[in-house]
Design a protein around this motif. Structure first.
Motif, PDB file in Angstrom:
ATOM      1  N   PRO A 107      30.905  45.060  39.574  1.00 43.88           N
ATOM      2  CA  PRO A 107      31.222  44.076  38.632  1.00 43.88           C
ATOM      3  C   PRO A 107      32.364  43.833  37.819  1.00 43.88           C
ATOM      4  O   PRO A 107      32.157  44.347  37.277  1.00 43.88           O
ATOM      5  CB  PRO A 107      29.822  43.786  37.848  1.00 43.88           C
ATOM      6  CG  PRO A 107      29.090  44.918  38.876  1.00 43.88           C
ATOM      7  CD  PRO A 107      28.963  45.775  39.311  1.00 43.88           C
ATOM      8  N   ALA A 160      25.124  41.684  34.998  1.00 44.19           N
ATOM      9  CA  ALA A 160      25.017  41.810  36.457  1.00 44.19           C
ATOM     10  C   ALA A 160      23.497  42.048  37.754  1.00 44.19           C
ATOM     11  O   ALA A 160      22.692  41.321  38.289  1.00 44.19           O
ATOM     12  CB  ALA A 160      26.261  42.072  37.186  1.00 44.19           C
ATOM     13  N   GLU A 192      33.302  36.554  39.320  1.00 47.63           N
ATOM     14  CA  GLU A 192      32.342  37.502  40.135  1.00 47.63           C
ATOM     15  C   GLU A 192      32.520  36.912  41.611  1.00 47.63           C
ATOM     16  O   GLU A 192      32.932  34.894  41.713  1.00 47.63           O
ATOM     17  CB  GLU A 192      30.794  36.713  39.395  1.00 47.63           C
ATOM     18  CG  GLU A 192      30.009  37.340  38.495  1.00 47.63           C
ATOM     19  CD  GLU A 192      28.940  37.074  38.234  1.00 47.63           C
ATOM     20  OE1 GLU A 192      27.741  37.215  38.068  1.00 47.63           O
ATOM     21  OE2 GLU A 192      28.854  35.690  38.563  1.00 47.63           O
TER      22      GLU A 192
END
Length: 248
Positions: free
Chosen positions: A83, A90, A157
């Motif tokens: 992450p 996450a 992300e």
């Protein structure tokens, strides 16, 4: 073909997954105009610090064996991103944003499910749908099936769109929230196409060479770590990959 080894099951205590895009900058002697051009291929760059004592205190042993398999840098390693933002967030948010296809087996044989002549796909997790599009000059992915009025994605992300059997990966540019109907519009760096199943907050995978082979000295007390640095290698640069997993 070049051997590509899997990453061993060790405890990672620090990591970086980023992009290196070298450029050449020049200026006109007459006008001072700035000219920029790419000088090398854009590559992912990774840094990983491995604890020797995490996950059963086997880290040092795995690292020494990995060093032997890499053979000084002759062979390569496949890595998955961790992450970009805080790892604990996450993990918590993954439940409502990801799904996976369930594979059924009977003994050593695959089992398929059919209904009215069509194949039935079993899904574990939260099934999200998405449609690729654009917002002015920026690519977007409109995602449905999210938890209403909750954060849908964080900047940095990775998101995948499985459309027509192909999986495309993009990176989220800014924070996004779902509306009261569970729909969110994600702005992505990459332009995706089509519509299909979406997963948010997944890992990106690539193959790397170790730019340096770490050494680590064990103290009398406490943990010690191995610090790795990697640079991405593309398949066309080495004549193909042969993937190997000695840890299973």
């Amino acid at each position: 073909m070049t051997l590509v080894y899997a990453w061993p099951p060790v405890g990672v205590v620090a990591s970086e997954w980023t992009i290196d895009a070298p450029v050449n900058v020049s200026r006109s002697l007459i006008t001072g105009a700035r000219r920029v051009s790419a000088t090398k291929r854009r590559r992912r760059m990774v840094a990983i610090e491995v604890s020797s004592m995490a996950r059963g205190s086997n880290g040092a042993g795995y690292m020494e064996m990995l060093k032997r398999y890499l053979d000084g840098g002759v062979n390569l390693i496949r890595l998955e991103s961790r992450p970009v933002n805080w790892w604990a967030d996450a993990q918590i948010e993954a439940t409502g944003r990801q799904s996976r296809e369930v594979q059924w087996r009977s003994g050593s044989d695959d089992v398929s499910w059919d209904q009215d002549g069509g194949e039935v796909i079993w899904i574990d997790g939260t099934l999200l749908g998405g449609v690729a599009g654009s917002d002015d000059m920026f690519p977007t992915l409109t995602v449905s099936g999210l938890t209403p009025n909750r954060r849908a994605a964080r900047p940095g992300e990775f998101v995948t769109l499985k459309a027509g059997g192909a999986v495309q990966t993009g990176q989220v540019v800014r924070e996004a929230f779902a509306n009261a109907q569970g729909v969110a519009v994600l702005r992505t760096f990459e332009a995706l196409t089509g519509s299909g199943i979406v997963n948010i907050g997944i890992s990106e995978s690539a193959v790397f060479e170790a730019t340096s082979i770490p050494r680590a000295v064990q103290p009398l007390n406490g943990d010690w770590s191995y610090s790795w640095h990697f640079s991405q290698v593309f398949e066309d640069e080495v004549g193909g990959f042969e993937e190997v997993d000695p840890w299973n």
